[in-house]
Scaffold this motif. Structure first.
Motif, PDB file in Angstrom:
ATOM      1  N   GLY A  99       0.807  -1.215   0.000  1.00  0.00           N
ATOM      2  CA  GLY A  99       0.000   0.000   0.000  1.00  0.00           C
ATOM      3  C   GLY A  99       0.834   1.256   0.000  1.00  0.00           C
ATOM      4  N   HIS A 100       1.877   1.262   0.802  1.00  0.00           N
ATOM      5  CA  HIS A 100       2.696   2.468   0.897  1.00  0.00           C
ATOM      6  C   HIS A 100       3.499   2.673  -0.381  1.00  0.00           C
ATOM      7  N   MET A 101       3.948   1.585  -1.023  1.00  0.00           N
ATOM      8  CA  MET A 101       4.697   1.717  -2.271  1.00  0.00           C
ATOM      9  C   MET A 101       3.806   2.184  -3.421  1.00  0.00           C
ATOM     10  N   ALA A 102       2.529   1.841  -3.386  1.00  0.00           N
ATOM     11  CA  ALA A 102       1.607   2.341  -4.417  1.00  0.00           C
ATOM     12  C   ALA A 102       1.533   3.864  -4.352  1.00  0.00           C
ATOM     13  N   PHE A 103       1.501   4.400  -3.131  1.00  0.00           N
ATOM     14  CA  PHE A 103       1.527   5.861  -2.994  1.00  0.00           C
ATOM     15  C   PHE A 103       2.831   6.438  -3.528  1.00  0.00           C
ATOM     16  N   VAL A 104       3.948   5.801  -3.188  1.00  0.00           N
ATOM     17  CA  VAL A 104       5.260   6.296  -3.625  1.00  0.00           C
ATOM     18  C   VAL A 104       5.334   6.348  -5.154  1.00  0.00           C
ATOM     19  N   ILE A 105       4.812   5.323  -5.819  1.00  0.00           N
ATOM     20  CA  ILE A 105       4.844   5.284  -7.285  1.00  0.00           C
ATOM     21  C   ILE A 105       4.086   6.476  -7.870  1.00  0.00           C
ATOM     22  N   VAL A 106       2.870   6.695  -7.390  1.00  0.00           N
ATOM     23  CA  VAL A 106       2.076   7.818  -7.892  1.00  0.00           C
ATOM     24  C   VAL A 106       2.767   9.138  -7.580  1.00  0.00           C
ATOM     25  N   ASN A 107       3.308   9.233  -6.370  1.00  0.00           N
ATOM     26  CA  ASN A 107       3.981  10.464  -5.945  1.00  0.00           C
ATOM     27  C   ASN A 107       5.199  10.754  -6.820  1.00  0.00           C
ATOM     28  N   HIS A 108       6.019   9.726  -7.098  1.00  0.00           N
ATOM     29  CA  HIS A 108       7.203   9.915  -7.945  1.00  0.00           C
ATOM     30  C   HIS A 108       6.796  10.365  -9.352  1.00  0.00           C
ATOM     31  N   LEU A 109       5.789   9.721  -9.895  1.00  0.00           N
ATOM     32  CA  LEU A 109       5.359  10.082 -11.246  1.00  0.00           C
ATOM     33  C   LEU A 109       4.838  11.516 -11.298  1.00  0.00           C
ATOM     34  N   PHE A 110       4.129  11.935 -10.295  1.00  0.00           N
ATOM     35  CA  PHE A 110       3.546  13.274 -10.276  1.00  0.00           C
ATOM     36  C   PHE A 110       4.592  14.347  -9.967  1.00  0.00           C
ATOM     37  N   ASP A 111       5.416  14.103  -8.958  1.00  0.00           N
ATOM     38  CA  ASP A 111       6.344  15.138  -8.490  1.00  0.00           C
ATOM     39  C   ASP A 111       7.670  15.170  -9.239  1.00  0.00           C
ATOM     40  N   LEU A 112       8.160  14.006  -9.678  1.00  0.00           N
ATOM     41  CA  LEU A 112       9.515  13.939 -10.225  1.00  0.00           C
ATOM     42  C   LEU A 112       9.563  13.921 -11.748  1.00  0.00           C
ATOM     43  N   MET A 113       8.694  13.150 -12.383  1.00  0.00           N
ATOM     44  CA  MET A 113       8.794  12.974 -13.841  1.00  0.00           C
ATOM     45  C   MET A 113       7.427  12.913 -14.482  1.00  0.00           C
ATOM     46  N   PRO A 114       6.657  13.995 -14.369  1.00  0.00           N
ATOM     47  CA  PRO A 114       5.325  14.002 -14.974  1.00  0.00           C
ATOM     48  C   PRO A 114       5.398  13.777 -16.485  1.00  0.00           C
ATOM     49  N   GLY A 115       4.421  13.070 -16.998  1.00  0.00           N
ATOM     50  CA  GLY A 115       4.386  12.780 -18.425  1.00  0.00           C
ATOM     51  C   GLY A 115       5.045  11.476 -18.809  1.00  0.00           C
ATOM     52  N   THR A 116       5.659  10.785 -17.851  1.00  0.00           N
ATOM     53  CA  THR A 116       6.301   9.496 -18.142  1.00  0.00           C
ATOM     54  C   THR A 116       5.241   8.464 -18.518  1.00  0.00           C
ATOM     55  N   GLY A 117       5.490   7.726 -19.604  1.00  0.00           N
ATOM     56  CA  GLY A 117       4.523   6.739 -20.067  1.00  0.00           C
ATOM     57  C   GLY A 117       5.155   5.747 -21.015  1.00  0.00           C
ATOM     58  N   PRO A 118       4.363   5.011 -21.795  1.00  0.00           N
ATOM     59  CA  PRO A 118       4.894   3.977 -22.684  1.00  0.00           C
ATOM     60  C   PRO A 118       5.880   4.493 -23.735  1.00  0.00           C
ATOM     61  N   HIS A 119       5.828   5.776 -24.023  1.00  0.00           N
ATOM     62  CA  HIS A 119       6.778   6.355 -24.974  1.00  0.00           C
ATOM     63  C   HIS A 119       8.138   6.623 -24.332  1.00  0.00           C
ATOM     64  N   SER A 120       8.225   6.517 -23.012  1.00  0.00           N
ATOM     65  CA  SER A 120       9.438   6.884 -22.275  1.00  0.00           C
ATOM     66  C   SER A 120      10.431   5.730 -22.236  1.00  0.00           C
ATOM     67  N   VAL A 121      11.729   6.099 -22.085  1.00  0.00           N
ATOM     68  CA  VAL A 121      12.806   5.114 -21.961  1.00  0.00           C
ATOM     69  C   VAL A 121      13.697   5.549 -20.801  1.00  0.00           C
TER      70      VAL A 121
END
Length: 541
Positions: A201-223
């Motif tokens: 549960g806590h890691m699910a929050f961390v994943i969303v938080n990292h994507l939002f705060d650190l590298m927004p826009g990261t997706g299947p096109h990203s490497v």
């Protein structure tokens, strides 16, 4: 943990068990949606999302059927970066086991301690480390089997097991919010390493938080390019890439090769990478940065240690506005503060010099004195934090837990202050501070001043006992390429910039700094090297 259907005394509302999505569902989802797109690349090998998912299910089936690994069992992993290590992480998640990666550069005895402390039932060990496998078996009676990555006589082959169990479909285990998924061992700079318990549960929050705060826009096109061991921060970063459906590239060799890294960045149009300041500094200063196209990079995340201002400016000059800093410990899974790319300015007048940013989304930081009282902005104290990214506690270590938490706040052990706008400034580790003539001295402030000298590439200050002043500082510096350093000239350079009690008593010039396996300069290693050289006393006697 609350029982099922417990009654909340505050509201009288029936409350079910806190069931959450298993982290392996990120891989399930990517395999279902992205199928044959590349998920993982290592040298001349690559695996699609569907192939990666199949391999994870195969090794998960082997772990459960051949080695009787069950939900909650710990799986120790001793290996340098490879696809099997990446697969093991998700196999553990899939069956509800706990992933326990080691720093592969640790000695057999050090890893044996981790096997014993974690109570690991199964070990997955690279064939390059037979002594580690043997030491772990001797030290930990709970360890029932070892799987070899590669061919080795200490256990069956990982890839042979994948072939044997190929085609098995293993569902993702049902997990609750507080079910452990990862034992993230601290570096052990003081005393034995401790296992920070990370949960689904806590890691699910961390994943969303990292994507939002650190590298927004990261997706299947990203490497994403991996330039650090997957056992710690880089492993968390790559878990986030899987959640986003981004392709992960592993460096082809065990040693970090800067030209090879830039070649991969150009060829694969890499968009993000996670590293530490010393590695980023090496990349920025290497001539290969001029030979390869790195314009695809949008987020270079750096963490693990402060980045000195002079190094920030060089990185901005060479790479543009793509560097992102976060501050966080393993116990908070990196999610304490962020300084986004937009707030990294090459102009000193526009940049908040010395800050590591502001609070991450959903997290709260407070500066406290030694009694736990909140301090006002500008006052220096211990950095404390609350929020969903804070770990569940140290495994089987009530004494450490009692010291780490106070009034619900996690105590980082780092010192710092916040300004009126909520930007955090780290002064250093509480253990790094020393007292000279009755005044507190924070080494980072002095190191920042030394690094403004054009002939200095790296600097570290440690406090040592002194019969007159109680403690004084010893400065260790490394010259920039092609430069010569005169300690007397450096002392004269510092004199007008610092109060006298902050001036280092001695300045030593070394060819290189000792660094941890993660590329960090640690004061513990500096002290050990000073002691080895017989230079730990202020007079060098």
């Amino acid at each position: 943990m609350s029982p099922n259907n417990a009654i909340d005394p505050a509201g009288g509302v029936a409350r079910q068990s806190r069931r959450v999505s298993n982290l392996a569902h990120f891989l399930t989802k990517a395999a279902r949606r992205l199928k044959e797109r590349p998920a993982l690349v290592w040298g001349d090998k690559s695996w699609s999302w569907s192939e990666l998912d199949d391999r994870v299910s195969a090794i998960a089936a082997a772990m459960t059927e051949r080695f009787s690994v069950e939900k909650g069992d710990r799986v120790l992993v001793q290996s340098q970066n490879c696809n099997q290590m990446f697969e093991t992480m998700f196999a553990c998640f899939r069956i509800g086991a706990v992933y326990v990666p080691t720093n592969f550069r640790q000695t057999p005895d050090e890893v044996a301690y981790l096997a014993s402390a974690s109570g690991a039932k199964l070990m997955i060990c690279n064939a390059a480390f037979p002594k580690h496998a043997s030491a772990c078996r001797e030290a930990s009676p709970a360890l029932s089997a070892v799987i070899a990555i590669g061919e080795a006589d200490f256990g069956p082959s990982f890839d042979a097991l994948v072939d044997e169990f190929s085609g098995r479909t293993v569902p993702n285990a049902a997990v609750d919010h507080d079910d452990p998924c990862w034992f993230f061992f601290t570096s052990g700079t003081t005393g034995r390493p401790k296992a920070s318990v990370l949960t689904h549960g806590h890691m699910a929050f961390v994943i969303v938080n990292h994507l939002f705060d650190l590298m927004p826009g990261t997706g299947p096109h990203s490497v994403s390019l991996v330039v650090a061991p997957l056992s710690h921060g880089a492993g968390v970063h790559q878990l986030i890439q899987v959640a986003a459906g981004a392709t992960t590239l592993l460096m082809p060799g065990e040693r970090f090769d800067i030209p090879a890294a830039f070649e991969l960045i150009e060829r694969w149009k890499v968009t993000n990478m996670f590293t530490v300041p010393t590695i980023l500094k090496m990349m920025v200063e290497h001539e290969a940065i001029e030979r390869y196209d790195h314009s695809s990079l949008t987020h270079i995340i750096y963490a693990g240690a402060p980045m000195y201002r002079a190094d920030q400016k060089r990185a901005l000059d060479k790479l543009g506005s793509v560097i992102v800093q976060y501050f966080g410990l393993g116990e908070v899974t990196g999610a304490i503060t962020v300084l986004p790319a937009s707030e990294h300015q090459i102009d000193d007048e526009r940049h908040r010099i010395g800050t590591c940013g502001f609070e991450r989304t959903g997290m709260e930081v407070e500066i406290q004195d030694e009694t736990g009282k909140a301090l006002a902005s500008g006052e220096t104290g211990e950095i404390c934090v609350i929020g969903p990214a804070v770990f569940a506690g140290y495994y089987d270590n009530p004494e450490a837990n009692a010291k780490a938490f106070r009034n619900g706040w996690f105590r980082t052990g780092d010192l710092g202050h916040m300004d009126a706008e909520g930007y955090l400034y780290i002064t250093g580790r509480a253990s790094d501070m020393y007292i000279s003539g009755g005044s507190n001295v924070y080494p980072r402030e002095i190191e920042e001043k030394i690094l403004t000298h054009p002939a200095i590439s790296e600097a570290a200050i440690v406090g040592v006992p002194d019969p007159v002043w109680g403690e004084v500082g010893i400065a260790v510096v490394v010259a920039a390429n092609g430069q010569s350093v005169d300690p007397a000239e450096i002392a004269a350079f510092l004199e007008p910039k610092l109060s006298r009690y902050k001036l280092p008593k001695r300045i030593l010039v070394w060819d290189e700094m000792p660094k941890s396996a993660y590329g960090k300069i640690t004061k513990k290693m500096i002290r050990e090297e000073l002691e080895r050289r017989g230079e730990l006393s202020p007079a060098g006697q």
